[in-house]
Design a protein around this motif. Structure first.
Motif, short mmCIF file in Angstrom:
data_model
loop_
_atom_site.label_atom_id
_atom_site.label_comp_id
_atom_site.label_asym_id
_atom_site.label_seq_id
_atom_site.Cartn_x
_atom_site.Cartn_y
_atom_site.Cartn_z
N VAL A 166 107.61 43.66 94.10
CA VAL A 166 106.30 44.28 93.87
C VAL A 166 105.86 43.90 92.45
CG1 VAL A 166 105.02 46.45 93.71
CG2 VAL A 166 106.86 46.21 95.38
N PRO A 167 104.98 42.91 92.35
CA PRO A 167 104.51 42.53 91.00
C PRO A 167 103.48 43.54 90.50
CG PRO A 167 103.83 40.91 92.69
CD PRO A 167 104.35 42.10 93.40
N VAL A 168 103.68 44.02 89.28
CA VAL A 168 102.79 45.07 88.73
C VAL A 168 102.25 44.62 87.37
CG1 VAL A 168 102.62 47.46 87.95
CG2 VAL A 168 104.04 46.90 89.95
N LEU A 169 100.94 44.64 87.22
CA LEU A 169 100.28 44.36 85.93
C LEU A 169 99.92 45.67 85.25
CD1 LEU A 169 97.87 41.49 87.11
CD2 LEU A 169 100.19 41.28 86.19
N ARG A 170 99.95 45.67 83.91
CA ARG A 170 99.76 46.94 83.19
C ARG A 170 98.75 46.90 82.05
NH1 ARG A 170 105.36 46.03 82.07
NH2 ARG A 170 104.80 46.28 79.89
N PRO A 171 97.66 46.16 82.16
CA PRO A 171 96.70 46.20 81.04
C PRO A 171 96.14 47.61 80.89
CG PRO A 171 95.67 45.24 82.98
CD PRO A 171 97.13 45.42 83.32
N GLY A 172 95.79 47.99 79.68
CA GLY A 172 95.25 49.34 79.46
C GLY A 172 93.86 49.28 78.86
N CYS A 173 93.67 48.39 77.89
CA CYS A 173 92.43 48.40 77.12
C CYS A 173 91.24 47.89 77.93
CB CYS A 173 92.60 47.57 75.86
SG CYS A 173 93.86 48.26 74.77
N TYR A 174 91.51 47.17 79.04
CA TYR A 174 90.45 46.61 79.85
C TYR A 174 89.41 47.66 80.25
CZ TYR A 174 91.85 48.90 84.17
OH TYR A 174 92.10 49.85 85.12
N VAL A 175 89.83 48.91 80.39
CA VAL A 175 88.96 49.92 80.98
C VAL A 175 87.69 50.12 80.16
CG1 VAL A 175 90.14 51.92 79.94
CG2 VAL A 175 88.99 52.17 82.15
N VAL A 176 87.82 50.01 78.85
CA VAL A 176 86.62 50.06 78.00
C VAL A 176 86.46 48.79 77.16
CG1 VAL A 176 86.48 52.57 77.88
CG2 VAL A 176 87.82 51.32 76.17
N HIS A 177 87.45 47.87 77.24
CA HIS A 177 87.39 46.63 76.47
C HIS A 177 87.19 46.96 74.98
CE1 HIS A 177 87.34 42.31 76.51
NE2 HIS A 177 86.11 42.19 76.08
N ASP A 178 86.73 46.03 74.16
CA ASP A 178 86.46 46.40 72.77
C ASP A 178 85.53 45.40 72.09
OD1 ASP A 178 87.94 44.26 71.83
OD2 ASP A 178 89.36 45.45 70.66
#
Lengths: 420, 420
Positions: B263-275
């Protein structure tokens, strides 16, 4: 409508909810059973600092209005007032609202009050019985405030801010202050209640004599305002001082015998927990200037965190990050304990150096140069608890909704809620 | 006992209390009637980013477990899950507790679980029905966890962390991972459920090829663990990626056809509001690597603040400080409005430059070089509202207990509570 600050004044009830299953726990051993990282205030140093600064202000004939923005912890406001403080200084209207919601009735907003939503907050505080003072430095703002508070049928007490060229806010000279005072005089809704300054933005060579000169300028401008009958209140306030130069301000105010006619008010904030950085350095200067002041303030604020990984020789990764501690300067490892150990069993952090701070991690370089150091490395364990000191306490406090008040045995005595 | 994080999971009820007299207000115009400064999330850009990243993960055959530490805003967790996210990634045990208290049941603690108080938090979550995964990288921690969870009669799912030399946490090579897997195999209370990595600490020349090499190393180590029968779970997780290199990780995972067995899992967080800083820059690199990806993420987070003082020609002091916005880099003025004006009536901030940030104040240098600029200076008013962008959204979110979700007309749609 609120912009999101100080929202928890109503939510943080006296029962000290911890978000833990099972509810209230007000005791605990910091070395076992407390989720780390945790920000910790040592009660002994706190009590010393509270008494020290109150004594200092009184010895100089000044009132103390500690800057509350440092901690935004009502339990500390209460201790400051109990120690004899005249009021609490705040930086924003929502901070004033939070302090008043926790029983602080004399609020010195050492800042311009900008925006109708913020004016509405202050208007409601005045209607609720608060004594609020705020600061003005422009014709535009005086007109805005005059119009707003007149429409509300209220009177707002204002202090004119005297700034410095190249500094922050504030009128830049005597004439500007006098003109603004005339305008305030013409605004029915405004009461000119004093003069305010902040010497923390005075810079250049020989800062001590510049700060002294600025303090004297405050005295002279206040006397001129008084001479021209522009203060409406019978005992006008003259206030200045951050946490680095309060001794110079206090000394000038005392030499000028301000207390005979004015109410001199000092506003240091960081003193309450002091620090391990800029204010420690500032205090060295203060004690050199004033050898009569014995000992000085003691650092009371630390953040406890655990060794999370020892992935390479010479590197410890600590579960402590920018989310937990101020990082104007990198934090300083102070002591180490074993998890579940005793407060008296202190282990070494000699030669430890924080090299980088990420959101949730600190990188610590460990001494590895010689055989002896090699032994030390072997002796460090995952889970070891490290106490860190930091520079600039304001930026550690605002990372926590609750700090833990502990005694010297590292027993938790009380949780200190914050309302940022 | 809690160390003071995520304490408000129980206090922030669905009624969205604002600490305002009179209680609930869920609407408002950002340009009139909202106390500023305020942190603002634009719904349009948010919705775009949520869909964009979910589509990206699915197009690469990966699951998405957005890093929740960025926002710690349960309303955003809910939107991420509704968009199709597999779970939420967290950085600490109290963060897991806060997310679970708001209905998130699959929690990926992409960090070592250190300290008995934090283990107790996770144990309670497991007992309450949460699916929790955490990360291990040392014999010491595996032994601690094995002992603790055995004593609680629980089984904990762990992922081994593969790090990089000179990086942060994590085993440094293949052999270390295999040895740790054998140890986990011998601990009855631990389930080896996958392999974890974080490419954000890979540094050096040609970072793209280094990150690619590290992703392939993750694939190979996972295949070796699988080959030796060391994964206990039938569909082991392989997870990596922060917010800068997720495309490279996703591409390697897809090329390796990981999804067929893992099960490959990606974990970006900042994408939700970008910067408006490091992640804007990182996205330029990403779009250059992947011209097939159209447009990319849009910045959704801004902080609105007001001009507080115009004390000298060329200087505006803004009521915005380190208490309000991330300051890894100095914030960037984006637009200006008149208080009480319309969202469409945008005023210029051309040439404005933040030169310094204090706790509660920003210094902005205004263009003063020519006559035209001089006119601009005269036209700025105390009270003008300025929208600022910043780098590193995590460090803006953690300064607010509530952010305001707004539409393009700057009408407040919802308040987003945080539980740091």
């Amino acid at each position: 409508m609120s912009g999101g600050k100080g929202l928890d004044d109503r939510q943080a009830g006296p029962e000290h909810r911890h978000g833990e299953k099972g509810g209230v726990e007000l005791t605990g051993d910091l070395l076992s059973g407390v989720s780390l990282p945790a920000a910790v205030v040592f009660e002994g140093a706190l009590v010393h600092n509270l008494a020290w600064m109150q004594r200092f202000a009184e010895a100089h004939g000044a009132r103390l209005a500690p800057h509350g923005k440092t901690t935004m912890a009502p339990a500390l406001f209460h201790r400051q007032l109990a120690a004899g403080a005249w009021g609490i200084t705040l930086a924003t209207a929502p901070q004033c609202r939070a302090a008043f919601a926790h029983g602080v009735t004399r609020l010195l907003l050492a800042n311009q009050l900008i925006g109708e939503a913020n004016m509405a907050i202050v208007a409601e505080l005045i209607e609720a019985g608060a004594h609020v003072y705020c600061v003005v430095d422009s014709i535009a703002n005086v007109s805005q405030l005059g119009r707003y508070f007149a429409a509300r049928g209220l009177r707002l007490q204002v202090l004119i801010e005297l700034g410095v060229e190249g500094g922050r806010c504030g009128c830049r000279d005597h004439d500007e202050v006098m003109a603004l005072a005339e305008l305030i005089d013409s605004e029915q809704a405004l009461v000119l209640a004093g003069l305010e300054g902040y010497e923390g933005v005075v810079h250049g060579n020989d800062p001590e004599s510049r700060v002294r000169g600025y303090a004297w300028q405050l005295v002279e401008v206040a006397q001129a305002l008084d001479h021209d009958g522009l203060f409406e209140s019978p005992a006008p306030i003259i206030t200045a001082s951050g946490s680095a130069w309060y001794d110079v301000i206090a000394q000038v105010f005392a030499e000028a015998r301000l207390g005979e006619h004015f109410v001199p008010v000092l506003r240091p904030g960081c003193y309450v927990v002091h620090d391990h950085g800029i204010y420690r350095d500032a205090q060295r200067g203060l004690l050199a200037r004033r050898p009569d002041l014995d000992r000085g303030l003691r650092p009371a604020l630390e953040v406890f965190a655990q060794v999370q990984s020892l992935p390479e020789p010479g590197l410890a990764v600590i579960a402590l990050g920018k989310r937990d501690i101020a990082f104007d300067q990198l934090p300083e490892p102070l002591r180490r304990y074993r998890e579940g150990g005793r407060a008296g069993a202190v282990l070494s952090v000699e030669g430890w150096r924080v090299t980088r701070l990420m959101d949730q991690h600190a990188f610590v370089r460990l001494p590895m140069d010689d055989h002896e150091a090699g032994e030390r490395w072997d002796e460090i364990r995952v889970g070891d608890i490290v106490a860190f000191g930091a520079s600039h306490p304001c930026l550690t406090f605002d990372k926590w909704r609750q700090l833990l008040l502990v005694d010297d045995a590292l027993q938790v005595k009380e949780s200190l809620q914050t309302c940022f």
